[in-house]
Scaffold this motif. Structure first.
Motif, PDB file in Angstrom:
ATOM      1  N   UNK A  52       0.926  -1.093   0.096  1.00 31.41           N
ATOM      2  CA  UNK A  52       0.087  -0.062   0.107  1.00 31.41           C
ATOM      3  C   UNK A  52       0.852   1.344   0.074  1.00 31.41           C
ATOM      4  N   UNK A  53       0.118   2.478   0.003  1.00 27.32           N
ATOM      5  CA  UNK A  53       0.977   3.674  -0.127  1.00 27.32           C
ATOM      6  C   UNK A  53       1.876   3.868   1.078  1.00 27.32           C
ATOM      7  N   UNK A  54       1.129   3.445   2.412  1.00 30.54           N
ATOM      8  CA  UNK A  54       2.057   3.515   3.451  1.00 30.54           C
ATOM      9  C   UNK A  54       3.210   2.879   3.635  1.00 30.54           C
ATOM     10  N   UNK A  55       3.183   1.793   3.079  1.00 31.90           N
ATOM     11  CA  UNK A  55       4.549   0.875   2.795  1.00 31.90           C
ATOM     12  C   UNK A  55       5.384   1.788   1.857  1.00 31.90           C
ATOM     13  N   UNK A  56       4.894   2.407   0.754  1.00 31.64           N
ATOM     14  CA  UNK A  56       5.890   3.210  -0.006  1.00 31.64           C
ATOM     15  C   UNK A  56       6.473   4.227   0.636  1.00 31.64           C
ATOM     16  N   UNK A  57       5.642   5.041   1.484  1.00 33.51           N
ATOM     17  CA  UNK A  57       6.435   6.014   2.578  1.00 33.51           C
ATOM     18  C   UNK A  57       7.390   5.509   3.341  1.00 33.51           C
ATOM     19  N   UNK A 178      -1.878  -6.585  -4.516  1.00 30.74           N
ATOM     20  CA  UNK A 178      -1.962  -6.118  -6.033  1.00 30.74           C
ATOM     21  C   UNK A 178      -1.513  -4.884  -6.236  1.00 30.74           C
ATOM     22  N   UNK A 179      -1.069  -4.091  -5.047  1.00 31.90           N
ATOM     23  CA  UNK A 179      -0.723  -2.835  -5.058  1.00 31.90           C
ATOM     24  C   UNK A 179       0.460  -2.539  -6.132  1.00 31.90           C
ATOM     25  N   UNK A 180       0.345  -1.726  -7.013  1.00 32.29           N
ATOM     26  CA  UNK A 180       1.651  -1.072  -8.024  1.00 32.29           C
ATOM     27  C   UNK A 180       1.606   0.481  -7.985  1.00 32.29           C
ATOM     28  N   UNK A 181       2.971   1.092  -8.365  1.00 36.77           N
ATOM     29  CA  UNK A 181       2.980   2.109  -8.100  1.00 36.77           C
ATOM     30  C   UNK A 181       3.991   2.707  -9.597  1.00 36.77           C
ATOM     31  N   UNK A 182       3.640   2.151 -10.489  1.00 36.18           N
ATOM     32  CA  UNK A 182       4.322   2.515 -11.855  1.00 36.18           C
ATOM     33  C   UNK A 182       4.395   3.908 -12.040  1.00 36.18           C
ATOM     34  N   UNK A 183       5.377   4.345 -12.854  1.00 36.85           N
ATOM     35  CA  UNK A 183       5.432   5.516 -13.592  1.00 36.85           C
ATOM     36  C   UNK A 183       4.478   5.532 -14.534  1.00 36.85           C
ATOM     37  N   UNK A 184       3.622   6.898 -14.757  1.00 39.44           N
ATOM     38  CA  UNK A 184       2.808   7.049 -15.777  1.00 39.44           C
ATOM     39  C   UNK A 184       3.317   6.678 -17.222  1.00 39.44           C
ATOM     40  N   UNK A 185       4.521   6.723 -17.324  1.00 38.94           N
ATOM     41  CA  UNK A 185       5.162   6.512 -18.783  1.00 38.94           C
ATOM     42  C   UNK A 185       5.404   5.036 -18.885  1.00 38.94           C
ATOM     43  N   UNK A 201      10.245   8.168  -6.824  1.00 40.94           N
ATOM     44  CA  UNK A 201       9.745   7.253  -5.778  1.00 40.94           C
ATOM     45  C   UNK A 201       8.626   6.460  -6.254  1.00 40.94           C
ATOM     46  N   UNK A 202       8.619   6.623  -7.701  1.00 40.79           N
ATOM     47  CA  UNK A 202       7.747   5.442  -8.285  1.00 40.79           C
ATOM     48  C   UNK A 202       8.365   4.396  -8.795  1.00 40.79           C
ATOM     49  N   UNK A 203       7.760   3.403  -9.770  1.00 40.23           N
ATOM     50  CA  UNK A 203       8.381   2.040 -10.347  1.00 40.23           C
ATOM     51  C   UNK A 203       8.579   2.104 -11.648  1.00 40.23           C
ATOM     52  N   UNK A 204       9.449   1.532 -12.036  1.00 35.40           N
ATOM     53  CA  UNK A 204       9.827   1.157 -13.536  1.00 35.40           C
ATOM     54  C   UNK A 204      10.276  -0.348 -13.668  1.00 35.40           C
ATOM     55  N   UNK A 205      10.772  -0.623 -14.671  1.00 31.78           N
ATOM     56  CA  UNK A 205      11.296  -2.191 -14.645  1.00 31.78           C
ATOM     57  C   UNK A 205      12.488  -1.794 -15.419  1.00 31.78           C
TER      58      UNK A 205
END
Length: 329
Positions: A52-57, A178-185, A201-205
């Protein structure tokens, strides 16, 4: 008057108490994704899982916002669960990253991905007899899998429809978050199947063999597959770890439920007991129950303690019954 003051003080603790059931660790040493996974499993629990977003922070902060591996990766699974097959025979350029092409088929002795609703002939495997059975009645992948499981063991691993199927992205530790935090691009690419944080702070691969720092996590929740009474479970946790687990919000609920699903008993003890004196449920950490997930019509009674069923709902049980239990480190 004293009891009323005591209860008010305890109720005030609800909004101030935070307990983390897992901790993140940033490892600056640069490794490939596979080597990072091995390091985390040896020194902690696994590469970082984020729910979740709390984990992200908690995971990222300005001093650590850089490309770093986390435990998310794109993967293909074998339908026959026991099958452990590491070598691959994909045709060049396969598998292509396409959300509609999540099943595998043999063509000219090489693997291709394709949509699962195509109809192909297939071969089933009969494990007890160690025999293969050719089925000339064309079916889609799901129908073929069902037929083989009903009449034999499973789809065979090397002919026409094969047992391999894609499940896009999943966590290294097997959790179903199922939480994901991908870049918009962000776009899936066939050669980039491991997830990484980015400076914003977002994700890519990226390609999994590239070397990067990484995040591990250390799980503080431990399932004990021994059946004990509530008091025995409490004593065991306090002697060997920290305490019976307490759950103070829905995120902790989900984390603990992942453990409960693996228990040998239908229920697992939680660190909560009912006190007749105050007519209240208390956690063993001396906090009132401010969050709960009680099953319908569960009423408090003296001599009762709380359990979690594998589906996550809470029930009351006599504290002299015996169940598996969950400790926290």
């Amino acid at each position: 008057m004293q009891w009323s003051l005591f209860v008010l003080i305890l109720m005030g603790q609800c909004s101030f108490f935070t307990c983390h059931l897992y901790e993140y660790h940033f490892i600056q040493e640069e490794k490939s994704w596979d080597d990072a996974q091995s390091y985390c499993r040896e020194h902690y629990t696994d590469l970082a899982t984020v729910s979740n977003m709390r984990d992200m922070k908690r995971l990222t902060n300005p001093s650590k916002n850089k490309d770093a591996w986390i435990g998310l990766h794109s993967m293909w699974h074998w339908s026959l669960v026991e099958l452990k097959k590491s070598e691959t025979e994909w045709m060049d350029g396969q598998p292509s990253i396409n959300t509609d092409e999540n099943c595998a088929v043999i063509r000219a002795q090489q693997w291709h991905d394709c949509t699962c609703n195509h109809d192909f002939e297939f071969i089933c495997y009969d494990e007890p007899k160690q025999m293969c059975h050719c089925i000339d009645n064309a079916k889609n992948w799901r129908q073929a899998q069902s037929y083989c499981r009903e009449h034999h063991t499973d789809l065979v691993n090397k002919n026409l429809w094969i047992v391999l199927f894609g499940d896009t992205w999943g966590w290294s530790d097997g959790k179903n978050f199922s939480f994901r935090h991908w870049e918009h691009s962000f776009k899936d690419e066939a050669t980039k199947t491991c997830a990484t944080t980015t400076p914003n702070g977002k994700w890519s691969s990226d390609t999994c063999t590239n070397k990067k720092p990484f995040y591990c996590y250390d799980d503080k929740v431990i399932l004990i597959k021994e059946s004990k009474t509530w008091d025995e479970a409490l004593d065991h946790c306090r002697a060997n770890h920290r305490d019976l687990v307490s759950i103070t919000d829905r995120h902790q609920q989900r984390w603990v439920q992942e453990k409960a699903e693996m228990a040998d008993t239908e229920f697992v003890w939680l660190g909560m007991r009912y006190t007749c004196t105050l007519d209240l449920w208390f956690w063993v950490i001396d906090r009132l129950v401010c969050y709960d997930n009680w099953a319908p019509q569960e009423m408090a009674e003296c001599g009762m303690a709380a359990v979690m069923k594998r589906d996550g709902e809470w029930y009351k049980k006599a504290d002299n019954e015996k169940f598996n239990f969950i400790c926290v480190k």
